[in-house]
Design an enzyme around this catalytic site. Sequence first.
Site, PDB file in Angstrom:
ATOM      1  N   GLU A  13       0.809  -1.211   0.000  1.00 55.16           N
ATOM      2  CA  GLU A  13       0.000   0.000   0.000  1.00 55.16           C
ATOM      3  C   GLU A  13       0.851   1.274   0.000  1.00 55.16           C
ATOM      4  OE1 GLU A  13      -3.830  -0.336   2.381  1.00 55.16           O
ATOM      5  OE2 GLU A  13      -2.586  -1.850   3.356  1.00 55.16           O
ATOM      6  N   ASP A 277     -15.765  -1.773   8.266  1.00 54.61           N
ATOM      7  CA  ASP A 277     -16.439  -2.150   7.022  1.00 54.61           C
ATOM      8  C   ASP A 277     -17.383  -3.321   7.240  1.00 54.61           C
ATOM      9  OD1 ASP A 277     -14.935  -0.186   5.768  1.00 54.61           O
ATOM     10  OD2 ASP A 277     -13.363  -1.584   5.147  1.00 54.61           O
ATOM     11  N   GLY A 296      -7.383   5.130   4.787  1.00 55.62           N
ATOM     12  CA  GLY A 296      -6.848   6.030   3.777  1.00 55.62           C
ATOM     13  C   GLY A 296      -7.338   7.463   3.941  1.00 55.62           C
TER      14      GLY A 296
END
Length: 334
Positions: A13, A277, A296
């Site tokens: 990432e 999530d 993010g």
Amino acid sequence: MRIAVLFGGDSMERDVSIASASQVVGALRSRGHEVIAVDSGRGRLTADEERRLFAGRIDKLPPVKSAVAGLPTVVSAPDLADVDLVFLALHGGSGEDGSVQALLDLAGIPYTGSGRLGSAVGWDKDVAKRLFLAAGVPTPEWLMAPQPVDIIAQRIGFPLIVKPNGQGSTVGLTLVQSQKELAEALDLAATFDEDVMIERYIPGRELTVGILEDRALAVGEIIPKTGPIFDYAAKYQVGGAEEIFPADITPEQTARAQDLALRVHRALKLDVYSRVDFRMDPDGGLWCLEVNTLPGLTSGSLLPRAAAAVGISFPELCERICRGALARRPKPAR
């Protein structure tokens, strides 16, 4: 405040981390703070290096593993010793698994995000799911590989999800439709982590809940445009997904998602902010997939969208994260 934005890292990432850092640096400077950009593998950037690196974009695929595997993640005393706070714009790997957090704790340097314990358990999906269940939060049934195929078929069934146990941004994740696809998916996930999770696939809608200062923000819905799952390309490419804030769900479903997200945040001992999530099945049931301890912070990321939906601008969000971190981890007197 004098703030060092630490980014880069040694994970798949890295590109996302660079994108987050570019946004955070600008946002904090717009609030009047003195900000330095520090690449964890290279040290403090000059103004020219900063402009060149932050001008890039996130590709459709994550960087190849060989390109990031040898990058160090360092905490350099000369770069960080004279700052009030380190803003962690790292994602994945040693930047999110508690390693960097432990180093900063030992050095007595305040930082954003969760502490070393919360970061570690949040990064380990197997451990996190056990804590979800202990907190009364439903999560899809799972097994850890290797497992006999007949046990997988009986306990989990097809379709199912195969993913690395310690990885973010859906890197190495596969939606497996049938038994003949299973071996290839397991091999792919194993290239990113020695521990591989096999998880029941929950059909339905993708929801996300941001947490800020022990408060649940607006619930969002993600509708991928590149396929049935919210994969790397859908996350980071323009038009890859439709993101709706607030989600078009009932008030009762909203309250339930927010309650479950807060339970997760507290059960894992997370700090100022996180993102949780979910999948919502056709009957309206909510299933927690995972928690993001350093979500993010790119221009299109979900946590800033959730904050904006309740009237919190991106610069304000970044500043509140900083002030919350300093309140929890004040800098030791010298």
